[in-house]
Design a protein around this motif. Structure first.
Motif, mmCIF file in Angstrom:
data_model
loop_
_atom_site.group_PDB
_atom_site.id
_atom_site.type_symbol
_atom_site.label_atom_id
_atom_site.label_comp_id
_atom_site.label_asym_id
_atom_site.label_seq_id
_atom_site.Cartn_x
_atom_site.Cartn_y
_atom_site.Cartn_z
ATOM 1 N N VAL A 1 25.050 59.861 5.837
ATOM 2 C CA VAL A 1 26.034 60.072 4.762
ATOM 3 C C VAL A 1 25.308 60.618 3.537
ATOM 4 C CG1 VAL A 1 27.729 58.973 3.229
ATOM 5 C CG2 VAL A 1 27.468 58.145 5.581
ATOM 6 N N VAL A 2 25.924 61.592 2.881
ATOM 7 C CA VAL A 2 25.398 62.148 1.631
ATOM 8 C C VAL A 2 26.267 61.656 0.477
ATOM 9 C CG1 VAL A 2 25.040 64.256 0.273
ATOM 10 C CG2 VAL A 2 24.459 64.219 2.705
ATOM 11 N N ILE A 3 25.609 61.145 -0.564
ATOM 12 C CA ILE A 3 26.311 60.825 -1.813
ATOM 13 C C ILE A 3 25.947 61.903 -2.818
ATOM 14 C CG2 ILE A 3 26.478 59.246 -3.774
ATOM 15 C CD1 ILE A 3 26.000 56.933 -1.876
ATOM 16 N N GLU A 4 26.952 62.667 -3.234
ATOM 17 C CA GLU A 4 26.731 63.694 -4.261
ATOM 18 C C GLU A 4 27.150 63.117 -5.599
ATOM 19 O OE1 GLU A 4 27.727 68.349 -5.359
ATOM 20 O OE2 GLU A 4 28.885 67.352 -3.800
ATOM 21 N N ASP B 1 30.839 48.671 -6.140
ATOM 22 C CA ASP B 1 31.257 47.910 -4.955
ATOM 23 C C ASP B 1 32.041 48.772 -3.973
ATOM 24 O OD1 ASP B 1 33.243 48.035 -6.964
ATOM 25 O OD2 ASP B 1 34.346 46.384 -6.036
ATOM 26 N N LYS B 2 32.695 49.796 -4.478
ATOM 27 C CA LYS B 2 33.494 50.672 -3.609
ATOM 28 C C LYS B 2 32.611 51.610 -2.776
ATOM 29 C CE LYS B 2 37.332 50.776 -6.906
ATOM 30 N NZ LYS B 2 38.130 51.635 -7.801
ATOM 31 N N VAL B 3 31.396 51.849 -3.245
ATOM 32 C CA VAL B 3 30.506 52.806 -2.577
ATOM 33 C C VAL B 3 30.105 52.306 -1.195
ATOM 34 C CG1 VAL B 3 28.312 54.043 -2.695
ATOM 35 C CG2 VAL B 3 29.666 53.712 -4.778
ATOM 36 N N GLY B 4 29.621 51.061 -1.122
ATOM 37 C CA GLY B 4 29.227 50.484 0.159
ATOM 38 C C GLY B 4 30.385 50.417 1.137
ATOM 39 N N GLU C 1 30.675 52.360 4.847
ATOM 40 C CA GLU C 1 31.024 51.672 6.102
ATOM 41 C C GLU C 1 32.265 52.295 6.742
ATOM 42 O OE1 GLU C 1 31.440 47.537 5.295
ATOM 43 O OE2 GLU C 1 29.345 47.278 4.688
ATOM 44 N N GLU C 2 33.228 52.647 5.909
ATOM 45 C CA GLU C 2 34.459 53.262 6.412
ATOM 46 C C GLU C 2 34.175 54.609 7.078
ATOM 47 O OE1 GLU C 2 38.296 55.197 4.247
ATOM 48 O OE2 GLU C 2 37.744 53.182 3.561
ATOM 49 N N LEU C 3 33.342 55.419 6.431
ATOM 50 C CA LEU C 3 33.007 56.732 6.988
ATOM 51 C C LEU C 3 32.218 56.612 8.289
ATOM 52 C CD1 LEU C 3 31.925 58.789 3.829
ATOM 53 C CD2 LEU C 3 34.019 59.049 5.151
ATOM 54 N N MET C 4 31.433 55.552 8.407
ATOM 55 C CA MET C 4 30.558 55.371 9.572
ATOM 56 C C MET C 4 31.180 54.518 10.677
ATOM 57 S SD MET C 4 27.740 57.039 9.330
ATOM 58 C CE MET C 4 26.773 56.192 10.590
ATOM 59 N N GLN C 5 32.393 54.030 10.477
ATOM 60 C CA GLN C 5 32.986 53.080 11.415
ATOM 61 C C GLN C 5 33.032 53.606 12.854
ATOM 62 O OE1 GLN C 5 36.789 51.513 10.227
ATOM 63 N NE2 GLN C 5 37.022 50.289 12.064
ATOM 64 N N ASN D 1 23.742 46.924 14.854
ATOM 65 C CA ASN D 1 22.996 46.925 13.587
ATOM 66 C C ASN D 1 22.208 48.216 13.354
ATOM 67 O OD1 ASN D 1 23.866 44.268 13.025
ATOM 68 N ND2 ASN D 1 22.207 43.442 14.280
ATOM 69 N N LYS D 2 22.831 49.335 13.680
ATOM 70 C CA LYS D 2 22.207 50.635 13.395
ATOM 71 C C LYS D 2 21.985 50.783 11.894
ATOM 72 C CE LYS D 2 23.620 55.482 12.985
ATOM 73 N NZ LYS D 2 22.308 56.064 12.863
ATOM 74 N N THR D 3 20.817 51.279 11.529
ATOM 75 C CA THR D 3 20.539 51.542 10.120
ATOM 76 C C THR D 3 21.267 52.815 9.691
ATOM 77 O OG1 THR D 3 18.359 50.508 10.236
ATOM 78 C CG2 THR D 3 18.745 52.035 8.420
ATOM 79 N N ILE D 4 22.072 52.690 8.650
ATOM 80 C CA ILE D 4 22.774 53.840 8.085
ATOM 81 C C ILE D 4 21.879 54.439 7.004
ATOM 82 C CG2 ILE D 4 24.822 54.620 6.832
ATOM 83 C CD1 ILE D 4 26.273 52.131 7.973
#
Length: 198
Positions: free
Chosen positions: A16-19, A83-86, A90-94, A107-110
Motif C-alpha cells: 500500500v502507498v500512502i501519498e 486512527d482511520k489510516v490503519g 486493513e480494509e484495502l488489504m482484506q 500474519n502476513k506483514t503489510i
C-alpha cells in the motif's frame, strides 16, 4: 532522480502507498510523477495539516480526491484522523490477506510506503503511528535523507522516503505556494519577485 528511481525499485516490495499532501495546497504539494509511478498500487491519500486549512475546503478536496483513492483528513502532529489510516490499510488489504490465509500464510506483514514532497509531515506521521519518536522530524525540507523502515506492529511496516520534488514548476503559483508553506526555501526579493532554492 536518484531518489525517484529508488522509490520505483522499492515499490516492488510494497502493498500500500500512502501519498501525503498538504491540505492547504493539495495541488501544489502533489508531485505529478507520483500518480504514474504508483498507478498499479493500492493507495491512500492523506490531506495532512488539515487543521491549518478551511474545513469546507478540506471536505471538498476529500470528495474530489476520493474518486481516485480513499482520502483521509489528518493532522499528524495532534493525531487527528490517524486512527482511520490503519483501518483503511486493513480494509484495502482484506482480500489479499484472506487469499494468503487460505494458502496457510497467516500474519502476513503489510508493507506501506509513505511518499510525498518535502515538509508535508511524513516523519511526523510515522512517529504518531508508532506512538514514539522513531523518525527524525524538522521544520525544514530535506530532514529525511534516505529510506528507512519502521515496524509499527507485528503485521505492519512503514517505509519513509525522502521528499521528492519534480525538476521544473510549469506554474509559478505552485512554486509560490510551496515557498510560503515551507516545502522549499525562498527569499522574498520584492512584492513580485521570489528567489527559490532547492
Amino acid at each position: 532522480a536518484k531518489t525517484q528511481k529508488q522509490i520505483m525499485d522499492d515499490l516492488k516490495l510494497i502493498d500500500v502507498v500512502i501519498e501525503l499532501l498538504d491540505a492547504r495546497i493539495p495541488v501544489s504539494s502533489r508531485n505529478p510523477d507520483i500518480k504514474s509511478i504508483t498507478n498499479n498500487k493500492r493507495k491512500i491519500i492523506l490531506l495532512n495539516k488539515c487543521d491549518l486549512a478551511d474545513q469546507k475546503t478540506n471536505e471538498a478536496w476529500v470528495s474530489k480526491l476520493s474518486k481516485e483513492a480513499p482520502t483521509i483528513l489528518t493532522d499528524a502532529s495532534s493525531g487527528r484522523g490517524i486512527d482511520k489510516v490503519g483501518k483503511k490499510i486493513e480494509e484495502l488489504m482484506q482480500d489479499e490477506l484472506e487469499r494468503q490465509a487460505a494458502r496457510g500464510r497467516k500474519n502476513k506483514t503489510i508493507r506501506v510506503m509513505i511518499i510525498g514532497i518535502p515538509n508535508v509531515g511524513k516523519s511526523t506521521l510515522i512517529n504518531t503511528l508508532c506512538g514514539k519518536k522513531v523518525a527524525v522530524v524538522g521544520d525544514k525540507p530535506g530532514v529525511t535523507k534516505s529510506q528507512q523502515w519502521t515496524r509499527i506492529n507485528q503485521t505492519l511496516e512503514l517505509l519513509d522516503t525522502p521528499g521528492v520534488l519534480w525538476p521544473k514548476f510549469d506554474d509559478e503559483k505552485v512554486g509560490f505556494n510551496l515557498a510560503i508553506t515551507g516545502a522549499i526555501k525562498a527569499d522574498i526579493l520584492s512584492n513580485d519577485d521570489i528567489c527559490i532554492y532547492f
